[in-house]
Design an enzyme around this catalytic site. Structure first.
Site, PDB file in Angstrom:
ATOM      1  CG  ASN A   9       0.916  -3.210  -1.668  1.00  0.00           C
ATOM      2  OD1 ASN A   9       0.832  -3.666  -2.801  1.00  0.00           O
ATOM      3  ND2 ASN A   9       1.825  -3.613  -0.802  1.00  0.00           N
ATOM      4  CD1 TRP A  10      -5.326  -2.510  -3.931  1.00  0.00           C
ATOM      5  CD2 TRP A  10      -5.844  -2.445  -6.107  1.00  0.00           C
ATOM      6  NE1 TRP A  10      -6.318  -1.559  -4.106  1.00  0.00           N
ATOM      7  CE2 TRP A  10      -6.646  -1.496  -5.426  1.00  0.00           C
ATOM      8  CE3 TRP A  10      -5.993  -2.568  -7.488  1.00  0.00           C
ATOM      9  CZ2 TRP A  10      -7.588  -0.700  -6.088  1.00  0.00           C
ATOM     10  CZ3 TRP A  10      -6.927  -1.774  -8.153  1.00  0.00           C
ATOM     11  CH2 TRP A  10      -7.725  -0.855  -7.456  1.00  0.00           C
ATOM     12  CE  LYS A  11       0.393  -6.571   0.727  1.00  0.00           C
ATOM     13  NZ  LYS A  11       0.813  -7.207   1.958  1.00  0.00           N
ATOM     14  CD  GLU A  97       3.995  -8.666   1.283  1.00  0.00           C
ATOM     15  OE1 GLU A  97       3.691  -8.272   0.147  1.00  0.00           O
ATOM     16  OE2 GLU A  97       3.200  -8.671   2.241  1.00  0.00           O
ATOM     17  N   GLY A 173      -0.474  -7.931   7.183  1.00  0.00           N
ATOM     18  CA  GLY A 173      -1.289  -9.077   6.789  1.00  0.00           C
ATOM     19  C   GLY A 173      -1.587 -10.036   7.939  1.00  0.00           C
ATOM     20  N   GLY A 233      -2.846  -2.787   2.762  1.00  0.00           N
ATOM     21  CA  GLY A 233      -2.842  -4.022   1.986  1.00  0.00           C
ATOM     22  C   GLY A 233      -4.241  -4.609   1.928  1.00  0.00           C
ATOM     23  N   GLY A 234      -4.492  -5.591   2.806  1.00  0.00           N
ATOM     24  CA  GLY A 234      -5.748  -6.340   2.767  1.00  0.00           C
ATOM     25  C   GLY A 234      -7.009  -5.481   2.653  1.00  0.00           C
TER      26      GLY A 234
HETATM   27  C1  PEP Z   1       1.208  -3.853   3.209  1.00  0.00           C
HETATM   28  O1  PEP Z   1       1.494  -4.941   2.725  1.00  0.00           O
HETATM   29  O2  PEP Z   1       1.772  -2.823   2.809  1.00  0.00           O
HETATM   30  C2  PEP Z   1       0.197  -3.820   4.260  1.00  0.00           C
HETATM   31  C3  PEP Z   1       0.167  -2.800   5.063  1.00  0.00           C
HETATM   32  O3  PEP Z   1      -0.638  -4.912   4.325  1.00  0.00           O
HETATM   33  P1  PEP Z   1      -1.859  -5.092   5.351  1.00  0.00           P
HETATM   34  O4  PEP Z   1      -2.649  -3.824   5.372  1.00  0.00           O
HETATM   35  O5  PEP Z   1      -2.651  -6.247   4.765  1.00  0.00           O
HETATM   36  O6  PEP Z   1      -1.271  -5.420   6.673  1.00  0.00           O
END
Ligand code: PEP
Length: 256
Positions: A9-11, A97, A173, A233-234
């Site tokens: 998930n590159w947001k 989010e 995150g 995510g990150g």
């Molecule tokens: C996400 O936002 O779906 C997520 C899992 O983020 P992160 O890996 O950065 O916690």
């Protein structure tokens, strides 16, 4: 056996050039991954670039959001047909989010899942509790209600076209990861809840973990019996870190 899915998930990150570099690095590293399905979900403006570069590879393209309406005067929205036209195969629905910052309710999220599936794409339905809900021992009731609302609105059969992502909000995150045992407990609970409605779907459905999954903890998390992949995510913004998680998926799949 459920094939692991590792989805990035590159947001709202990246530029045209950085997304191109990231895509090319993931494509090149993914040739060494054989047992794990890989998907990446860039922002809308980069879907065309994603489609162009990913065509002919095994990596799937996904979107981070979708409009509940099919067409018309919905300024700023992106329809299911548009996503399908750019070869999206996955859509993240109900990310915390979006629930928190954009007021998405279970009803809206179910409508998003519905339109996504109607247009032939797979929804990644995110569920998860906040820190205060966990501290008040409401984790199971929160997740049960998030799932049951979708089931009530769409019926259990829709879960044939869904991957679930359990994402404890307190782990997203933050660098705090659920322990493999904490995550497994909730994943097992989710599968049991689905099984009350349909045991075949419960056995088949993939339940991904999301929340600061990274190279160092991926193997232990993915080794749990009800954890079938990750929504990342990150760590998905750094090709080598993302690919290391995909390798962990392959290693666990080889042991099973
Ligand atoms: C996400 O936002 O779906 C997520 C899992 O983020 P992160 O890996 O950065 O916690």
């Amino acid at each position: 056996m459920r094939q692991p899915l590792i989805a990035g998930n590159w947001k709202m990150n990246g530029t045209r050039s950085s997304v191109e570099t990231l895509l090319l690095s993931v494509i090149s590293g993914a040739s060494a991954i054989s047992k794990t399905e890989i998907a990446v979900c860039p922002s809308f403006p980069f879907l065309e670039l994603g489609e162009r570069l990913l065509t002919g590879t095994t990596i799937k393209l996904g979107a981070q959001n979708i409009c509940t309406k099919e067409v018309g005067a919905y300024t700023g929205e992106v329809s299911a047909n548009m996503l399908a036209e750019f070869s999206c195969q996955y859509v993240i629905c109900g990310h915390s989010e979006r629930r928190e910052y954009y007021g998405e309710t279970d009803t809206i999220i179910a409508e998003k899942v519905s339109i996504c599936v109607k247009k032939g794409m797979k929804a990644i339905l995110c569920v998860g509790e906040t820190l205060s809900q966990r501290e008040q021992e409401q984790t199971e009731s929160v997740i049960e209600s998030q799932l049951e609302n979708v089931i009530k609105q769409l019926g259990i059969d829709i879960f044939n076209h869904i991957d679930i992502a359990y994402e404890p909000v307190w782990a997203i995150g933050t660098g705090k990861t659920a322990t493999p045992e904490q995550a497994q407990n909730v994943h097992g609970f989710i599968r049991q809840k689905i099984a009350i409605h349909n045991t075949v779907i419960a056995e088949k459905i993939r339940i991904l973990y999301g929340g600061s999954m990274k190279a160092e903890n991926a193997h232990d998390l993915l080794s749990q019996s009800d954890i079938d992949g990750g929504l990342i995510g990150g760590a998905s913004l750094i090709a080598n870190d993302f690919l290391a998680i995909c390798h962990a998926g392959d290693a666990v799949a080889s042991q099973n």
